[in-house]
Scaffold this active site. Structure first.
Site, PDB file in Angstrom:
ATOM      1  N   GLY A 183      36.281 -73.610 -37.235  1.00 33.51           N
ATOM      2  CA  GLY A 183      34.853 -73.823 -37.058  1.00 33.51           C
ATOM      3  C   GLY A 183      34.578 -75.184 -36.437  1.00 33.51           C
ATOM      4  O   GLY A 183      35.402 -76.100 -36.510  1.00 33.51           O
ATOM      5  N   CYS A 184      33.414 -75.330 -35.842  1.00 33.61           N
ATOM      6  CA  CYS A 184      33.088 -76.563 -35.124  1.00 33.61           C
ATOM      7  C   CYS A 184      33.002 -77.760 -36.068  1.00 33.61           C
ATOM      8  O   CYS A 184      33.662 -78.784 -35.868  1.00 33.61           O
ATOM      9  CB  CYS A 184      31.793 -76.384 -34.338  1.00 33.61           C
ATOM     10  SG  CYS A 184      30.397 -75.757 -35.309  1.00 33.61           S
ATOM     11  N   TYR A 185      32.175 -77.647 -37.120  1.00 40.60           N
ATOM     12  CA  TYR A 185      32.077 -78.737 -38.098  1.00 40.60           C
ATOM     13  C   TYR A 185      33.427 -78.976 -38.778  1.00 40.60           C
ATOM     14  O   TYR A 185      33.828 -80.113 -39.025  1.00 40.60           O
ATOM     15  CB  TYR A 185      31.051 -78.382 -39.170  1.00 40.60           C
ATOM     16  CG  TYR A 185      29.624 -78.736 -38.865  1.00 40.60           C
ATOM     17  CD1 TYR A 185      29.259 -80.029 -38.506  1.00 40.60           C
ATOM     18  CD2 TYR A 185      28.614 -77.781 -38.976  1.00 40.60           C
ATOM     19  CE1 TYR A 185      27.935 -80.359 -38.255  1.00 40.60           C
ATOM     20  CE2 TYR A 185      27.284 -78.097 -38.730  1.00 40.60           C
ATOM     21  CZ  TYR A 185      26.955 -79.385 -38.372  1.00 40.60           C
ATOM     22  OH  TYR A 185      25.644 -79.717 -38.137  1.00 40.60           O
ATOM     23  N   ALA A 186      34.128 -77.871 -39.083  1.00 36.73           N
ATOM     24  CA  ALA A 186      35.410 -77.995 -39.784  1.00 36.73           C
ATOM     25  C   ALA A 186      36.439 -78.731 -38.935  1.00 36.73           C
ATOM     26  O   ALA A 186      37.256 -79.499 -39.457  1.00 36.73           O
ATOM     27  CB  ALA A 186      35.940 -76.616 -40.164  1.00 36.73           C
ATOM     28  N   THR A 187      36.406 -78.506 -37.616  1.00 36.03           N
ATOM     29  CA  THR A 187      37.336 -79.210 -36.718  1.00 36.03           C
ATOM     30  C   THR A 187      37.114 -80.711 -36.790  1.00 36.03           C
ATOM     31  O   THR A 187      38.049 -81.491 -37.002  1.00 36.03           O
ATOM     32  CB  THR A 187      37.161 -78.720 -35.270  1.00 36.03           C
ATOM     33  OG1 THR A 187      37.507 -77.339 -35.195  1.00 36.03           O
ATOM     34  CG2 THR A 187      38.036 -79.512 -34.320  1.00 36.03           C
TER      35      THR A 187
END
Length: 757
Positions: A554-558
Site C-alpha cells: 500500500g502507498c502509506y504502508a510503503t
C-alpha cells in the site's frame, strides 16, 4: 458532415467551406458548446457559452477557400466579463466580418490569437498522443526550448508535415508572448496533472534562452557571476569556500563558462592543454532543472569534450541526474566523483591521481573504489558522507543507464517482448500504470479490462490502438490456459480480485512452470502465505525475481516501512512509533459518472471542492496500512518480535503525493548524525531513495518515482527522533512499485520503463 451529405474538400490542408458546410459546422459547434457547458455545470463549475463577438475576421481567400476567415481582431471583453461573473467562458471557433458574415476559422489558430491577446502563463493544446514524440526513437519530448533547439529541430528529417507546422505555429505564438509563457501539449486525461502539479505532463514548449560559451567572466559580468556563486554554490552556502576563493581558483587554469542568458544554469569547465577537463561548477536554479536548461548546457559541454570529470555533494537533491549522465562514479567523504568517456578503472585511477597531485580535485578520492560506510568512520565525519559505493557503467537493455558496483556483475536481464493483461484499469492507478507501460521497452499491454468502459478506446497508450473489454473470470481462465499473457495486474478495489486470481490459478494448471505472473495492487494478498510482498528496497530482489504471485504494498504502508526500517532495532521496548500521513485526494479512489455525451468517466471519490483548503483526517485507528506496516517490519527485527505502529491518515486538497511524519521513541539516546548514518547504510545504492537534509514537502515527492526522507530532528534528551518522508501515492506508492515488481519477476532490468532522472 457525412450525415448531411457534405463531401469535404481540402486545398493546402484547409477545408473549403461552403454555405452548407458552414451551416452544419455552426449548428454542431453550438450543440457541442452547450453540451460542454452543461457537463461543467453538472460538475459544479459555472460556465458561460460565448458563441460570437470575440473573433473578427476577413476572408482568407473567398474564391479559393469559400467562407474561411483570417482573424484580424480579438475582443476579450466578453471573456473578461464572464470571468468577473465567476463563470468559465466556453468559445467556438467562428468569426464575423465587419458586415456580419459568419466565417469558419481554424480552432488552433483561434486559440493562438486569443492567447496573444490574453498573454497567459500557459496555453494547453490537447492531442490523442499526450505530447510530441521523437520521430526516430519514439521517445516523448518532455521539454523543448525554442530559442536553443528550434532551428536544429526544423532540420531534423523526421520533423515534417504536421509536426513542422505545429512547431512553427508554437514558435510564432510564443514569440508574441512574454518569456514566462509556455505551451503544453498533453492528452485530455492528463489535464488535471498538467494544471495542478509541478511535474506536469506531455510536452512543455517554451521560448527559453540561447546558450552561451565564453572564456572569461567579463563576458557575463563579474557581479552576475559572483551572485550566482553566492546564491547556489553548495560549498559557499556551507561555509567551506568563499566567493573570492572561487574567483581566485579560476585564474589557475584555462576555463570555459557555459550557461543560458538569464543564468538559470552556469557551468565552469577547467581544461588545461593536454589534460582531461574537469567541470568545477554546475550551478542550476530550480527553473533551470525543471525547464531542461541543465540538460541543454550539459549537452553543449559534451559536444566540446569527449571526456569529463566532475563532483557533486552526496546529498545533492539532483544526484540522480548526475548518475544518469555519467559512465561511472564513486562517493567518498560526502562527495561523489563522476566521469564520462572512460571505461577503464585503471585509467580513472591514473587520472584522479594526477588531478589530486595538481590540486584540480580534493585529495580524497584515492584509491578508486568503495570506502567504509560513514557510521564506521570517525565521529567527526559529515552526515552527508553517505552513499559509499563505486560504480562503473554497464549498459543493459531496458535501462537508460545500468551501473553496478565494480566488485560484482549485474544480474542478466531479458529483452524478450512480453504481454500484460490489466484488469481494473479505470482508476487513477490503472491510468498511471498505463502511462508507464507506454514507455516500457519490452512489456506491452495486450488486454485492458473495465466493466464500465468496455467498448471505449484506451487513452494515453500509443504503442497500438486498444479498446477496453469486460473480461469475466471464465475469459481470464481461458486466456491463462492458452498462454495469451505473461503477466496479470489486478488494479481492483479491495475484496474484488479473488475470483480473477482463482481463474488464473485454474488456467495455470496446464501451463505448469510457465504460468503467468500475477500482481495484486489491492490489499487482499498482503498477508497471504504463498504470495511475495513486493518492496525490493527492504525485503530483497531475489524473492520477487523467483515469485509468480506478488502483492504490491500500500502507498502509506510503503512510506511508513521505509521510514521505520533503519530504526526497527532501535525502537524503545513497548513504545509505539506514531506516523501522521497526509495524502492527495487521488488516494481516496474514484467513482464513475457520465459526461455530457454519456461516456463513463472516472472522477475523484473525494473532490478537492469538498475539502476546500483543509485536510480531513479519517480512519483514526485500525487503518489497514497500520497493520500491514507492522506485520512486515517485524520480519526485519533481529529477535523477530512484533512491531506495532500507530498511524493517523488525512486526505488533503492536492491531487497526488504523500507526506508522512514519524515520531520514534528510542531505546537508547542517539544523535541525528547516527540516525542519518543508519538510513544511509540501509539505502546505499538505492536508485529510488533520496536522503536529504531538509524536511520533505510536497514538491519533493509529487510526480516523482521514488521515496524521499529528510528533516531528521532529535529531542533534547536524544531519546526520540522525528523524521519526514514521502512519495507519490500513484507512482512509488502504486504504479512505479508495480512496474519494479513486474520487471524483476519477468527478468527485465528492475528500472526498465521507469524514468530515473
Amino acid at each position: 458532415m457525412d450525415r448531411e451529405g457534405v463531401v469535404p474538400d481540402y486545398i493546402d490542408g484547409i477545408r473549403v467551406t461552403s454555405a452548407k458546410t458552414l451551416g452544419v459546422a455552426r449548428r454542431v459547434f453550438m450543440e457541442e458548446n452547450l453540451k460542454l457547458v452543461a457537463a461543467l455545470e453538472k460538475l459544479g463549475t459555472r460556465a458561460r457559452p460565448i458563441t460570437s463577438g470575440v473573433f473578427s475576421a476577413d476572408y482568407l481567400d473567398k474564391d479559393k477557400y469559400g467562407l474561411v476567415g483570417k482573424i484580424t481582431k480579438v475582443d476579450k471583453r466578453p471573456i473578461e466579463a464572464s470571468i468577473r461573473a465567476g463563470a468559465l467562458p466556453i468559445l467556438t471557433s467562428l468569426a464575423e466580418t465587419a458586415d456580419g458574415q459568419i466565417l469558419n476559422v481554424n480552432a488552433d489558430i483561434a486559440a493562438g490569437e486569443l492567447a496573444k491577446e490574453l498573454e497567459p502563463m500557459k496555453i494547453v493544446f490537447l492531442n490523442d498522443k499526450g505530447g510530441m514524440f521523437h520521430g526516430v526513437t519514439g521517445e516523448k519530448l518532455d521539454v523543448i526550448n525554442l530559442d536553443e533547439e528550434y532551428d536544429g529541430l526544423m532540420k531534423e528529417s523526421w520533423v515534417r508535415y504536421g509536426t513542422k507546422l505545429k512547431l512553427r505555429e508554437f514558435k510564432e505564438l510564443l514569440d508574441h508572448l512574454p518569456r514566462s509563457s509556455s505551451v503544453a501539449v498533453i492528452s485530455a486525461s492528463m489535464l488535471q496533472k498538467e494544471l495542478f502539479t509541478d511535474s506536469g505532463a506531455g510536452t512543455l514548449i517554451r521560448r527559453g534562452y540561447k546558450l552561451f560559451k565564453n572564456s572569461s567572466i567579463d563576458s557575463i559580468g563579474a557581479d552576475r557571476f559572483r551572485q550566482v556563486v553566492h546564491d547556489r554554490d553548495p560549498e559557499v552556502l556551507a561555509g567551506l569556500q568563499s566567493v573570492t576563493g572561487v574567483l581566485s581558483e579560476l585564474k589557475n587554469t584555462p576555463y570555459t563558462l557555459y550557461g543560458d542568458e538569464p543564468l538559470d544554469v552556469l557551468a565552469v569547465v577547467s581544461h588545461p592543454e593536454g589534460e582531461i577537463p574537469v567541470m568545477t561548477k554546475l550551478l542550476a536554479s530550480r527553473q533551470g532543472m525543471l525547464n531542461n536548461v541543465m540538460d541543454n548546457v550539459f549537452n553543449a559541454i559534451k559536444k566540446d569534450h569527449r571526456k569529463l570529470f566532475w563532483t557533486a555533494q552526496a546529498d545533492d537533491e539532483n544526484r540522480a541526474w548526475h548518475f544518469e549522465r555519467a559512465d561511472g562514479s564513486f562517493t567518498r567523504a560526502g562527495k561523489s566523483l563522476f566521469w564520462y568517456g572512460i571505461q577503464d578503472v585503471a585509467e580513472v585511477e591514473r587520472t584522479v591521481k594526477d588531478f589530486e597531485a595538481k590540486g584540480r580535485i580534493d585529495r580524497s578520492y584515492l584509491p578508486v573504489g568503495p570506502s567504509a560506510p560513514p557510521h564506521r568512520t570517525a565521529a567527526a565525519a559529515a552526515p552527508s558522507s553517505s552513499r559509499s559505493f563505486s560504480t562503473m557503467a554497464r549498459r543493459v537493455p531496458g535501462s537508460s543507464r545500468g551501473y553496478a558496483t565494480a566488485a560484482s556483475a549485474p544480474t542478466p536481464v531479458s529483452t524478450e517482448i512480453k504481454r500484460l493483461g490489466l484488469i481494473g484499469a479505470r482508476g487513477f492507478t490503472g491510468q498511471t500504470l498505463t502511462t508507464l507501460l507506454n514507455g516500457h521497452p519490452y512489456l506491452n499491454l495486450s488486454h485492458v479490462s473495465s466493466r464500465q468502459l468496455a467498448g471505449y478506446p484506451l487513452e494515453g497508450y500509443t504503442k497500438e490502438a486498444m479498446t477496453y473489454v469486460n473480461l469475466s473470470a471464465e475469459d481470464v481462465e481461458r486466456m491463462e490456459k492458452q498462454g495469451e499473457v505473461d503477466a496479470w495486474v489486478m488494479a481492483l478495489p479491495n475484496g474484488v480480485c479473488k475470483p480473477f486470481v482463482d481463474a488464473v490459478d485454474r488456467g495455470a494448471v496446464e501451463r505448469g512452470a510457465d504460468k503467468s505472473v500475477v500482481i495484486d495492487l489491492g490489499a487482499d494478498y498482503r498477508f497471504e502465505q504463498g504470495w511475495t510482498y513486493g518492496l525490493p528496497e527492504l525485503y530483497g530482489r531475489e524473492p520477487v525475481r523467483a515469485a509468480k504471485r506478488i502483492s504490491n504494498p500500500g502507498c502509506y504502508a510503503t512510506s511508513s516501512q521505509l521510514l521505520l526500517a533503519p530504526l526497527v532495532n532501535h525502537i524503545a521496548p513497548g513504545a509505539l512509533p506514531t506516523i501522521f500521513g497526509m495524502s492527495g485526494y487521488s488516494g481516496a479512489g474514484t467513482v464513475m459518472e457520465k459526461d455530457a455525451t454519456g461516456k463513463p468517466v472516472s472522477v475523484p471519490k473525494v473532490s478537492p471542492a469538498s475539502l476546500g483548503t483543509f485536510v480531513r483526517p479519517y480512519a483514526l485507528t485500525g487503518h489497514i496500512h497500520e497493520r500491514e506496516a507492522g506485520f512486515h517490519l517485524s520480519t526485519l527485527r533481529a529477535d523477530r518480535t512484533p512491531v506495532k505502529v500507530a498511524f493517523i491518515p488525512s486526505v488533503a486538497p492536492w491531487f497526488s503525493g504523500i507526506v508522512s511524519t514519524v515520531s520514534v521513541p528510542l531505546k537508547a539516546p542517539m544523535t541525528a548524525r547516527e540516525v542519518i548514518a543508519l538510513f544511509e547504510e540501509r539505502y546505499a545504492g538505492e536508485k529510488l531513495v533520496t536522503i536529504q537534509k531538509n524536511v520533505v514537502v510536497l514538491h519533493d515527492v509529487e510526480g516523482k518515482h521514488g521515496w524521499t526522507v529528510g528533516g531528521f530532528q532529535m529531542s533534547v534528551e536524544g531519546d526520540r527522533v522525528v523524521i519526514t518522508g514521502g512519495l507519490d501515492n500513484l507512482l512509488k506508492g502504486a504504479a512505479t512499485q508495480c512496474l519494479q515488481n513486474l520487471n524483476l519477476a519477468l527478468g527485465y532490468d528492475e528500472y526498465a520503463g521507469i524514468p530515473l532522472a
